[in-house]
Enzyme design. Sequence first.
Site, PDB file in Angstrom:
ATOM      1  N   ALA A  86       0.850  -1.196   0.000  1.00  0.00           N
ATOM      2  CA  ALA A  86       0.000   0.000   0.000  1.00  0.00           C
ATOM      3  C   ALA A  86       0.879   1.236   0.000  1.00  0.00           C
ATOM      4  O   ALA A  86       2.060   1.179   0.362  1.00  0.00           O
ATOM      5  CB  ALA A  86      -0.891   0.021   1.248  1.00  0.00           C
ATOM      6  N   TYR A 158      -5.776   8.844   2.290  1.00  0.00           N
ATOM      7  CA  TYR A 158      -5.227   7.524   2.633  1.00  0.00           C
ATOM      8  C   TYR A 158      -6.303   6.619   3.209  1.00  0.00           C
ATOM      9  O   TYR A 158      -6.527   5.498   2.731  1.00  0.00           O
ATOM     10  CB  TYR A 158      -4.061   7.671   3.634  1.00  0.00           C
ATOM     11  CG  TYR A 158      -3.708   6.369   4.338  1.00  0.00           C
ATOM     12  CD1 TYR A 158      -3.129   5.315   3.634  1.00  0.00           C
ATOM     13  CD2 TYR A 158      -3.969   6.185   5.704  1.00  0.00           C
ATOM     14  CE1 TYR A 158      -2.824   4.105   4.269  1.00  0.00           C
ATOM     15  CE2 TYR A 158      -3.669   4.999   6.343  1.00  0.00           C
ATOM     16  CZ  TYR A 158      -3.091   3.958   5.625  1.00  0.00           C
ATOM     17  OH  TYR A 158      -2.790   2.774   6.250  1.00  0.00           O
ATOM     18  N   LYS A 162      -7.993   3.107   1.800  1.00  0.00           N
ATOM     19  CA  LYS A 162      -7.981   1.831   2.533  1.00  0.00           C
ATOM     20  C   LYS A 162      -9.418   1.351   2.769  1.00  0.00           C
ATOM     21  O   LYS A 162      -9.708   0.164   2.656  1.00  0.00           O
ATOM     22  CB  LYS A 162      -7.238   1.966   3.864  1.00  0.00           C
ATOM     23  CG  LYS A 162      -5.733   2.178   3.752  1.00  0.00           C
ATOM     24  CD  LYS A 162      -4.989   1.001   3.139  1.00  0.00           C
ATOM     25  CE  LYS A 162      -4.947  -0.226   4.018  1.00  0.00           C
ATOM     26  NZ  LYS A 162      -4.067  -1.283   3.434  1.00  0.00           N
ATOM     27  N   ARG A 289      -1.673  19.176  10.369  1.00  0.00           N
ATOM     28  CA  ARG A 289      -2.009  18.363   9.186  1.00  0.00           C
ATOM     29  C   ARG A 289      -3.453  18.689   8.776  1.00  0.00           C
ATOM     30  O   ARG A 289      -4.336  18.780   9.650  1.00  0.00           O
ATOM     31  CB  ARG A 289      -1.870  16.890   9.569  1.00  0.00           C
ATOM     32  CG  ARG A 289      -2.354  15.909   8.530  1.00  0.00           C
ATOM     33  CD  ARG A 289      -2.270  14.470   9.045  1.00  0.00           C
ATOM     34  NE  ARG A 289      -0.930  13.919   8.952  1.00  0.00           N
ATOM     35  CZ  ARG A 289      -0.574  12.737   9.457  1.00  0.00           C
ATOM     36  NH1 ARG A 289      -1.456  11.994  10.100  1.00  0.00           N
ATOM     37  NH2 ARG A 289       0.655  12.288   9.333  1.00  0.00           N
TER      38      ARG A 289
HETATM   39  P1  NAD Z   1       5.164   0.777   4.106  1.00  0.00           P
HETATM   40  O1  NAD Z   1       4.853   2.036   3.362  1.00  0.00           O
HETATM   41  O2  NAD Z   1       6.310   0.734   5.036  1.00  0.00           O
HETATM   42  O3  NAD Z   1       5.374  -0.406   3.048  1.00  0.00           O
HETATM   43  C1  NAD Z   1       4.555  -0.588   1.929  1.00  0.00           C
HETATM   44  C2  NAD Z   1       5.227  -1.583   0.997  1.00  0.00           C
HETATM   45  O4  NAD Z   1       4.380  -1.763  -0.142  1.00  0.00           O
HETATM   46  C3  NAD Z   1       6.594  -1.110   0.482  1.00  0.00           C
HETATM   47  O5  NAD Z   1       7.524  -2.163   0.530  1.00  0.00           O
HETATM   48  C4  NAD Z   1       6.296  -0.724  -0.972  1.00  0.00           C
HETATM   49  O6  NAD Z   1       7.415  -0.874  -1.824  1.00  0.00           O
HETATM   50  C5  NAD Z   1       5.168  -1.670  -1.322  1.00  0.00           C
HETATM   51  N1  NAD Z   1       4.322  -1.155  -2.407  1.00  0.00           N
HETATM   52  C6  NAD Z   1       3.787   0.091  -2.484  1.00  0.00           C
HETATM   53  N2  NAD Z   1       3.105   0.218  -3.643  1.00  0.00           N
HETATM   54  C7  NAD Z   1       3.188  -0.975  -4.285  1.00  0.00           C
HETATM   55  C8  NAD Z   1       2.687  -1.464  -5.520  1.00  0.00           C
HETATM   56  N3  NAD Z   1       1.958  -0.679  -6.326  1.00  0.00           N
HETATM   57  N4  NAD Z   1       2.959  -2.752  -5.870  1.00  0.00           N
HETATM   58  C9  NAD Z   1       3.697  -3.547  -5.058  1.00  0.00           C
HETATM   59  N5  NAD Z   1       4.234  -3.127  -3.888  1.00  0.00           N
HETATM   60  C10 NAD Z   1       3.973  -1.856  -3.503  1.00  0.00           C
HETATM   61  O7  NAD Z   1       3.794   0.378   4.826  1.00  0.00           O
HETATM   62  P2  NAD Z   1       3.564  -0.263   6.263  1.00  0.00           P
HETATM   63  O8  NAD Z   1       3.542   0.805   7.263  1.00  0.00           O
HETATM   64  O9  NAD Z   1       4.462  -1.421   6.414  1.00  0.00           O
HETATM   65  O10 NAD Z   1       2.054  -0.776   6.078  1.00  0.00           O
HETATM   66  C11 NAD Z   1       1.784  -2.054   5.499  1.00  0.00           C
HETATM   67  C12 NAD Z   1       0.282  -2.263   5.447  1.00  0.00           C
HETATM   68  O11 NAD Z   1      -0.253  -2.220   6.768  1.00  0.00           O
HETATM   69  C13 NAD Z   1      -0.466  -1.201   4.645  1.00  0.00           C
HETATM   70  O12 NAD Z   1      -1.511  -1.842   3.949  1.00  0.00           O
HETATM   71  C14 NAD Z   1      -1.019  -0.256   5.703  1.00  0.00           C
HETATM   72  O13 NAD Z   1      -2.198   0.357   5.263  1.00  0.00           O
HETATM   73  C15 NAD Z   1      -1.277  -1.223   6.834  1.00  0.00           C
HETATM   74  N6  NAD Z   1      -1.198  -0.639   8.199  1.00  0.00           N
HETATM   75  C16 NAD Z   1      -0.117   0.100   8.577  1.00  0.00           C
HETATM   76  C17 NAD Z   1      -0.046   0.585   9.891  1.00  0.00           C
HETATM   77  C18 NAD Z   1       1.145   1.388  10.368  1.00  0.00           C
HETATM   78  O14 NAD Z   1       1.111   1.905  11.495  1.00  0.00           O
HETATM   79  N7  NAD Z   1       2.226   1.510   9.609  1.00  0.00           N
HETATM   80  C19 NAD Z   1      -1.086   0.324  10.788  1.00  0.00           C
HETATM   81  C20 NAD Z   1      -2.184  -0.419  10.347  1.00  0.00           C
HETATM   82  C21 NAD Z   1      -2.225  -0.910   9.055  1.00  0.00           C
HETATM   83  O1  DAU Z   2      -3.507   4.164  12.695  1.00  0.00           O
HETATM   84  C1  DAU Z   2      -2.832   3.408  11.744  1.00  0.00           C
HETATM   85  C2  DAU Z   2      -2.089   4.305  10.794  1.00  0.00           C
HETATM   86  O2  DAU Z   2      -1.004   4.869  11.521  1.00  0.00           O
HETATM   87  C3  DAU Z   2      -1.592   3.582   9.555  1.00  0.00           C
HETATM   88  O3  DAU Z   2      -2.693   3.108   8.814  1.00  0.00           O
HETATM   89  C4  DAU Z   2      -0.731   4.502   8.689  1.00  0.00           C
HETATM   90  O4  DAU Z   2      -0.197   3.779   7.600  1.00  0.00           O
HETATM   91  C5  DAU Z   2       0.399   5.044   9.550  1.00  0.00           C
HETATM   92  O5  DAU Z   2       1.177   5.942   8.797  1.00  0.00           O
HETATM   93  C6  DAU Z   2      -0.143   5.724  10.801  1.00  0.00           C
HETATM   94  O6  DAU Z   2      -0.846   6.944  10.465  1.00  0.00           O
HETATM   95  P1  DAU Z   2      -0.654   8.304  11.334  1.00  0.00           P
HETATM   96  O7  DAU Z   2      -1.029   9.441  10.495  1.00  0.00           O
HETATM   97  O8  DAU Z   2      -1.307   8.167  12.662  1.00  0.00           O
HETATM   98  O9  DAU Z   2       0.953   8.219  11.575  1.00  0.00           O
HETATM   99  P2  DAU Z   2       2.104   9.332  11.529  1.00  0.00           P
HETATM  100  O10 DAU Z   2       3.331   8.681  12.065  1.00  0.00           O
HETATM  101  O11 DAU Z   2       2.183  10.004  10.218  1.00  0.00           O
HETATM  102  O12 DAU Z   2       1.604  10.401  12.594  1.00  0.00           O
HETATM  103  C7  DAU Z   2       1.361  10.048  13.949  1.00  0.00           C
HETATM  104  C8  DAU Z   2       0.855  11.283  14.656  1.00  0.00           C
HETATM  105  O13 DAU Z   2       1.946  12.234  14.765  1.00  0.00           O
HETATM  106  C9  DAU Z   2      -0.261  12.008  13.942  1.00  0.00           C
HETATM  107  O14 DAU Z   2      -1.159  12.550  14.895  1.00  0.00           O
HETATM  108  C10 DAU Z   2       0.434  13.125  13.193  1.00  0.00           C
HETATM  109  C11 DAU Z   2       1.603  13.468  14.108  1.00  0.00           C
HETATM  110  N1  DAU Z   2       2.832  13.946  13.423  1.00  0.00           N
HETATM  111  C12 DAU Z   2       3.348  13.195  12.436  1.00  0.00           C
HETATM  112  C13 DAU Z   2       4.492  13.596  11.769  1.00  0.00           C
HETATM  113  C14 DAU Z   2       5.068  12.761  10.633  1.00  0.00           C
HETATM  114  C15 DAU Z   2       3.448  15.126  13.851  1.00  0.00           C
HETATM  115  O15 DAU Z   2       2.981  15.799  14.779  1.00  0.00           O
HETATM  116  N2  DAU Z   2       4.581  15.535  13.189  1.00  0.00           N
HETATM  117  C16 DAU Z   2       5.115  14.812  12.158  1.00  0.00           C
HETATM  118  O16 DAU Z   2       6.153  15.247  11.590  1.00  0.00           O
END
Ligand code: NAD
Ligand code: DAU
Length: 352
Positions: A86, A158, A162, A289
Amino acid sequence: MTKQKILITGGAGFIGSHVVRLFVNNYSEYEIYNLDKLTYAGNLENLKDVESKSNYHFVKGDIVDAGFVNTLFAEHDFDGVIHLAAESHVDRSIESPMDFVMTNVVGTVNLLNAAKHSWKKTAAGKRFYHVSTDEVYGSLHEGGFFLETTPYDPQSPYSASKAGSDHFVRAYRNTYKLPVVISNCSNNYGPNQFPEKLIPLFINNIRNKKPLPVYGKGENVRDWLYVIDHARAIDVVYHKGKEGETYNIGGFNEWKNIDLIKVICRAMDKKLGRAIGESEQLITYVTDRAGHDLRYAIDANKIMNELGWKPSLQFEEGIEKTIDWYLANQQWLDDVTSGNYLRYYESMYANR
Ligand code: NAD
Ligand code: DAU
């Protein structure tokens, strides 16, 4: 354990790399195929320790390319799909929503179509597992939790993308009887997270004595889960989750951003031998944001009670381990922020 061929998408990313490692190491009888486009967020360095294992295979490709996805499924009779690929960063979705529509919605539908076609004779014993986020439920005020039954109310491009992908997964089950399972997880933290997300960005900036950009007043609340506990939950849902069900995953671990940031600042001061309070001076309040969700909080009782999963780490231990990992892997941070690794992939894969 029966033999299985499993396609994991997005396995070179943050969460995906921990899921791939867990499956490759714990299930030697499975063949694990990691399909990843290697965008800026995908990094094969994350998987150095498993790349030579005989049950691990890497495929570079784009889930948006339907022809490629169909050919891959025709070549391999996959038993299961664990779909993590994603575009995952909210701030990027505000800048370029269409990238999120393409990968998160169109890419997911391409995978669903390929699985439906591949399993058309029989879908018995097959499983399409879609990994999603708590952000689809929208934004909470004080009090209350997201349940599996909470109506969808996505607020950012985003989370809308999703939510769209989740709807398609359920629609394919309802319409074509595709065997699916979905999980929605809260914010993950831990090793290998790209330093655009709050925790690794702030660790990296503190190390480099750069400003810490806190959005708005820093009062937004997130519910943090250690990434390896998410990977363990994905293992449990893949193997034991009931077909057609949704499971919320979270650690009952809510933090106001500013409080979390101060914990990181103090821990970093200690580890870097700086005066306590020095890193807090780097905190800089910046424009909020757009459409910033106030609070996320997951009720994880269903997965805990029905599947027996629970987080293995308390937050205090998890954040220590996380900071230690980034400090021990400063080259990783330098490489991903300098773009060295993207240049490496370009040269490695240019002619393939
Ligand atoms: P990430 O951005 O670190 O990794 C995403 C991966 O997907 C990368 O390796 C990228 O190269 C690959 N990718 C992107 N576009 C692609 C495409 N078109 N074809 C093939 N591969 C592709 O993401 P993450 O934080 O590891 O999140 C992974 C999944 O978990 C996502 O679906 C996200 O929505 C979900 N998720 C993330 C969090 C979080 O806190 N990071 C929380 C809940 C759910
Ligand atoms: O809740 C799950 C989600 O958590 C996932 O689905 C997303 O992929 C993941 O990126 C994350 O989303 P958030 O927007 O919550 O995460 P982020 O780390 O970008 O931001 C966390 C919080 O911190 C949010 O309230 C925004 C704030 N923030 C973030 C950044 C990057 C700041 O205040 N300053 C910053 O520079």
